[in-house]
Structures are given as C-alpha cells and as structure tokens.
Design a protein around this motif. Structure first.
Motif, PDB file in Angstrom:
ATOM      1  N   PRO A  91      10.778 -20.437  19.737  1.00 16.53           N
ATOM      2  CA  PRO A  91      10.376 -20.727  18.354  1.00 16.53           C
ATOM      3  C   PRO A  91      10.001 -22.181  18.078  1.00 16.53           C
ATOM      4  CG  PRO A  91      12.264 -19.253  18.338  1.00 16.53           C
ATOM      5  CD  PRO A  91      12.050 -19.669  19.765  1.00 16.53           C
ATOM      6  N   LEU A  92      10.603 -23.135  18.782  1.00 18.25           N
ATOM      7  CA  LEU A  92      10.317 -24.539  18.517  1.00 18.25           C
ATOM      8  C   LEU A  92       8.973 -24.993  19.083  1.00 18.25           C
ATOM      9  CD1 LEU A  92      13.867 -26.112  18.949  1.00 18.25           C
ATOM     10  CD2 LEU A  92      12.584 -25.786  16.844  1.00 18.25           C
ATOM     11  N   LEU A  93       8.246 -24.088  19.733  1.00 16.35           N
ATOM     12  CA  LEU A  93       6.882 -24.421  20.150  1.00 16.35           C
ATOM     13  C   LEU A  93       6.022 -24.744  18.935  1.00 16.35           C
ATOM     14  CD1 LEU A  93       6.127 -21.778  22.948  1.00 16.35           C
ATOM     15  CD2 LEU A  93       6.271 -24.263  23.230  1.00 16.35           C
ATOM     16  N   PHE A  94       6.307 -24.090  17.816  1.00 13.17           N
ATOM     17  CA  PHE A  94       5.556 -24.386  16.587  1.00 13.17           C
ATOM     18  C   PHE A  94       5.782 -25.822  16.151  1.00 13.17           C
ATOM     19  CE2 PHE A  94       5.658 -24.788  11.936  1.00 13.17           C
ATOM     20  CZ  PHE A  94       4.302 -24.593  11.675  1.00 13.17           C
ATOM     21  N   PRO A 113       4.910 -20.150  12.915  1.00 14.23           N
ATOM     22  CA  PRO A 113       6.053 -20.726  12.180  1.00 14.23           C
ATOM     23  C   PRO A 113       7.129 -19.698  11.872  1.00 14.23           C
ATOM     24  CG  PRO A 113       4.092 -20.570  10.782  1.00 14.23           C
ATOM     25  CD  PRO A 113       3.648 -20.291  12.175  1.00 14.23           C
ATOM     26  N   SER A 114       8.381 -20.153  11.920  1.00  9.33           N
ATOM     27  CA  SER A 114       9.529 -19.293  11.660  1.00  9.33           C
ATOM     28  C   SER A 114      10.468 -19.977  10.664  1.00  9.33           C
ATOM     29  CB  SER A 114      10.274 -18.994  12.967  1.00  9.33           C
ATOM     30  OG  SER A 114      11.488 -18.330  12.712  1.00  9.33           O
ATOM     31  N   SER A 115      10.989 -19.219   9.708  1.00  7.02           N
ATOM     32  CA  SER A 115      11.877 -19.774   8.675  1.00  7.02           C
ATOM     33  C   SER A 115      13.199 -20.259   9.253  1.00  7.02           C
ATOM     34  CB  SER A 115      12.142 -18.728   7.593  1.00  7.02           C
ATOM     35  OG  SER A 115      12.769 -17.577   8.147  1.00  7.02           O
ATOM     36  N   GLN A 116      13.589 -19.715  10.409  1.00  5.01           N
ATOM     37  CA  GLN A 116      14.885 -20.099  10.984  1.00  5.01           C
ATOM     38  C   GLN A 116      14.911 -21.562  11.420  1.00  5.01           C
ATOM     39  OE1 GLN A 116      15.866 -18.252  14.784  1.00  5.01           O
ATOM     40  NE2 GLN A 116      13.699 -17.770  15.145  1.00  5.01           N
ATOM     41  N   ILE A 117      13.739 -22.162  11.613  1.00  2.00           N
ATOM     42  CA  ILE A 117      13.697 -23.583  11.963  1.00  2.00           C
ATOM     43  C   ILE A 117      14.327 -24.418  10.859  1.00  2.00           C
ATOM     44  CG2 ILE A 117      12.167 -25.548  12.445  1.00  2.00           C
ATOM     45  CD1 ILE A 117      10.192 -23.564  13.666  1.00  2.00           C
ATOM     46  N   ALA A 149      14.708 -29.778  15.997  1.00  3.19           N
ATOM     47  CA  ALA A 149      13.321 -29.856  15.527  1.00  3.19           C
ATOM     48  C   ALA A 149      12.965 -31.266  15.092  1.00  3.19           C
ATOM     49  CB  ALA A 149      13.098 -28.878  14.380  1.00  3.19           C
ATOM     50  N   ILE A 150      13.880 -31.916  14.375  1.00  2.16           N
ATOM     51  CA  ILE A 150      13.624 -33.286  13.934  1.00  2.16           C
ATOM     52  C   ILE A 150      13.644 -34.235  15.130  1.00  2.16           C
ATOM     53  CG2 ILE A 150      14.525 -35.190  12.523  1.00  2.16           C
ATOM     54  CD1 ILE A 150      15.493 -33.106  10.533  1.00  2.16           C
TER      55      ILE A 150
END
Length: 446
Positions: free
Chosen positions: A74-77, A211-215, A225-226
């Motif tokens: 997911p963090l590829l976004f 994009p995913s809301s879990q981020i 992510a940050i």
C-alpha cells in the motif's frame, strides 16, 4: 538615476549578487547554440541525476524496507505521490536558479531579515546533518555486511571520504556527474536482478499504487509514510538543484532561459522517475520477500541476511549490499555540494571544502557512534528512520520560500509561476505541512 537603474537590474532583489553559487564551477559547461534538439538536451543532462541521488539514499532504504515488510504494497502510493511532489518542487528550484542566477539559500538571505535567514540556515543545517547521518550509517552498514567491518569502525571510516570528494571536485563538474550516474546504473541493475529473483505479484504492485485510507487511519503506517515523504522530498535538494543548474552557460536572454528551463525540467523528470523505480523496487522487494512470509523487518542488516535463504541464492544478499554501498557513496557527493551551497548562500561564508565536509561529518558521526556503541545495530537503524522524519519536519521551511520566490513577478518577471502552477505548488505545501502536524501530534500525545 544610476542607483535606480542598478536596482532595476537586480530584478526585485534587495542586493546585487556579488559571488555566484559554487563559483568554482559556475557556467563552466557550455551549451551548444546550434545543433539538434537531442544534442542540446544532452548538455543539460546531469543536475537532475545529482538531485535524484538524494531520493534513493540509505534513508529511503530504511523507511521502504520497514514499510514493505510491515504493510506490504500500500505505501507504493506514498512513494509515487512523494515523487510527483518532488518533480514539481525540483522543477521550481531549477527555474529559480536559471532565471534569477541565485540559489535558494542566496535568495533567502536577500529576501528575509538577518534573524529569519539565520533561523532558516540552522534548520537547513539540521536537515543536512540528518541526511549525512543516513549516508554514513548506510555506508557503514554496507561495509559491515560485505566486508565484515564492525559497524562502529565503519562509521568512523566514513570520515575519510573527504579525500574522494576533493579529488572529484578538482576534476570538474561533468566528472562528478558521470560518477554519480555510474553509481545509479549499478543500483538499478542490482535491483532489476533482485526483483527477478523475488517474483513479486504484478496485481498487488498495481494495487499498491492506488491510494488507500488506511495510510491515514493507521498511526503506524502514517509514521512510516511520513518517513518515506521525508526520505523522498528532501529539503537540501531544493538548495542543491537551484545551484547546480547554474553550471550550464545559459544565454542571458528570454529565449535562452526558456529553453534552459524546458531542458532542465526534462532532465529532472527523467531522473526522478529513475529514482521512483529504485524506491519502489526496495519496497516491492521487502514486501515480496518478507511481508508475504509474515516477517516484519526493520533492520537493513537483517534484510541482507534473510534475502539469500528466502530467494535461494547468496547473490541476492551480495547485490543488496553492493547497491547499498553505491547509494551511500553517491549521497556523500551530493551532500557535500549541498552543505557548501547552504553555508555560502545563507552566511556568505566560504570555507575550504575539506573543512566544511569535516564539520558536517563530525555532526553526524557523534550521534551515530554513540547510538551504535550503546544499542548496536538496532539503535543505528532506529536513528536512520528518525533522521528521515527530521528531514520531513524541515521541509516546509524550504518549500514555502521556494514557492513564494518563483511566484513573485518582481523577481521572476515573465517566468513567474502561472496561477494554476502556484495553486498546485501551494497545495503540495499544504499536504506536506498537514502530514507533519499529524506526525507531531502523534509523537507528543502517543
């Protein structure tokens, strides 16, 4: 009347620029006035790749490995979004240098009061120290993995790379660019082989770029992510880019500057998409090799040790270590230049390159050596991730002045950002600042 004409020549700046950025290489590379479009483009290829180095330094490895092994794809976004932000901001930095003939540090010193300028300088020095920390830890870890050199000794050995920097600077700027691109090719080839060995699922990779809301809703994922954002959009790169684009002898005409901006933008975009592949490859490798087996890996050394048994060949770990070493050495080159640009630009203080490098190295070596001596490899890894968060927190103090200057018609003239670009740039700034505020709340109230 004479003073009025001189002020007009300054183009909206308070003072005349007395010394160019990186004077030893300023306008040292010729730009062909005639010839094919491709030949002209080649003359501008280089600065974008020096900037791209900062987007694939060892700090990225720490956050990408942690993100991939813990959460999968997911963090590829976030990597993609960060890269697109980086392309926009680096393009603005390049435009500032080409149009105004000032780097971002010089522009800040001219525009802001002395106290504000000094405050911005201190913040930027902290960011460079955090970046240098990531470089030396990455290099030291690579030396330990490949040659079994103790981590603490490897950290101390990284101080001697000052000699390499001085030798390269004496050879000329094109030589530095060639070395950097060569290291990047090595990193690229290593990860092409690694991905071929890991056999990641293409469907999951494609899904990861959505994009995913879990981020946002998952605090642990948001922290990583940050960290990825801080490791990707790096503040010192904005200062670096606004300076090194001035190594090209661009004609001081409207058409000359317009062409230079166009070619510099192409160079930056191509180079940062190259960096996007490397960052994505690290996370994909971690997700395919570790997350798919339910393994959470937060340590570069552990990743190195596990790759061979998981992928079934010792070459996997060796290629990983070689790419890490190349990444650390590459980042050392650009970090040196950024440090010189920031100190000279903000303070108008010029030190010998070896002395400036030594100061920066000592600032980074002390916390790294202490953490490694007290807590071992895990302490070094935690420090590596933390350094990227520090970079992320410093970002607004570099981004806001950059957007302000490039949107100012009194400084940029006809090259000032159009309204749509100015709105987009401020939107990027707001997103980055919002992410940082969330991080601060998470740190102090968790």
């Amino acid at each position: 009347m004479k003073n009025s004409m001189m002020r007009m020549d300054w183009g909206g700046w308070k003072k005349e620029r007395t010394i160019p950025s990186l004077p030893e290489v300023h306008r040292s590379l010729p730009v062909p006035a005639k010839g094919s479009w491709f030949r002209k483009l080649l003359a501008f290829v280089g600065p974008g790749y020096l900037v791209a180095v900062g987007y694939m330094d060892p700090g990225n490895w720490a956050t990408d490995i942690a993100g991939g092994s813990t959460f999968g794809y997911p963090l590829l976004f976030v990597i993609l979004l960060s890269n697109l932000m980086a392309i926009l901001l680096q393009t603005l930095a390049g435009k500032l240098g080409i149009v105004c003939g000032r780097d971002l540090a010089q522009a800040c010193r001219d525009h802001y009061s002395r106290p504000v300028s000094l405050f911005l300088w201190v913040l930027c020095e902290l960011a460079i120290a955090a970046c240098d920390l990531a470089e030396l830890l990455g290099t030291a870890i690579a030396l330990q993995l490949l040659f079994h050199i103790p981590l603490l000794i490897g950290i101390l050995l990284t101080a001697v790379d000052i000699i390499l920097i001085l030798l390269l600077q004496n050879k000329g700027f094109r030589y530095i660019e060639s070395i950097v691109v060569s290291f990047m090719v090595v990193i690229f080839l290593c990860f092409v082989v690694e991905l071929a060995l890991a056999h990641p699922t293409l469907h999951e990779i494609a899904k990861g770029f959505v994009p995913s809301s879990q981020i946002i809703t998952n605090p642990d994922m948001l922290y990583i992510a940050i960290g990825i954002l801080g490791a990707t959009v790096m503040p010192h790169n904005l200062y670096l880019h606004s300076s090194i684009v001035q190594t090209r002898a661009v004609p001081h005409t409207k058409d000359g500057k317009k062409a230079a901006i166009r070619f510099a933008t192409l160079d930056t975009t191509a180079a940062l998409f190259f960096a996007l592949f490397i960052n994505a490859a690290i996370l994909i490798l971690s997700a395919a090799s570790f997350h798919s087996f339910g393994m959470v890996v937060n340590d570069i050394s552990k990743a190195y040790q596990l790759l061979s048994p998981i992928l079934g060949t010792s070459a996997a770990s060796i290629l990983f270590g070689v790419a890490l070493l190349a990444s650390g050495q590459n980042s050392t080159l650009t970090g040196t230049l950024a440090g010189q640009i920031v100190m000279e630009g903000f303070l108008d203080l010029r030190l010998k390159p070896w002395l400036r490098r030594l100061i920066t190295r000592l600032i980074a070596i002390m916390p790294a050596a202490i953490m490694t001596a007290l807590y071992g490899a895990q302490g070094a890894m935690d420090l590596l991730v933390l350094s990227q968060v520090i970079l992320s927190l410093q970002l607004p103090f570099a981004i806001v002045p950059l957007i302000k200057f490039t949107g100012d018609k009194s400084k940029m003239g006809n090259f000032a950002n159009p309204r749509w670009l100015q709105i987009l740039a401020w939107l990027v700034a707001v997103i980055i600042i919002a992410f940082n505020l969330v991080l601060l709340v998470q740190i102090f109230y968790s």
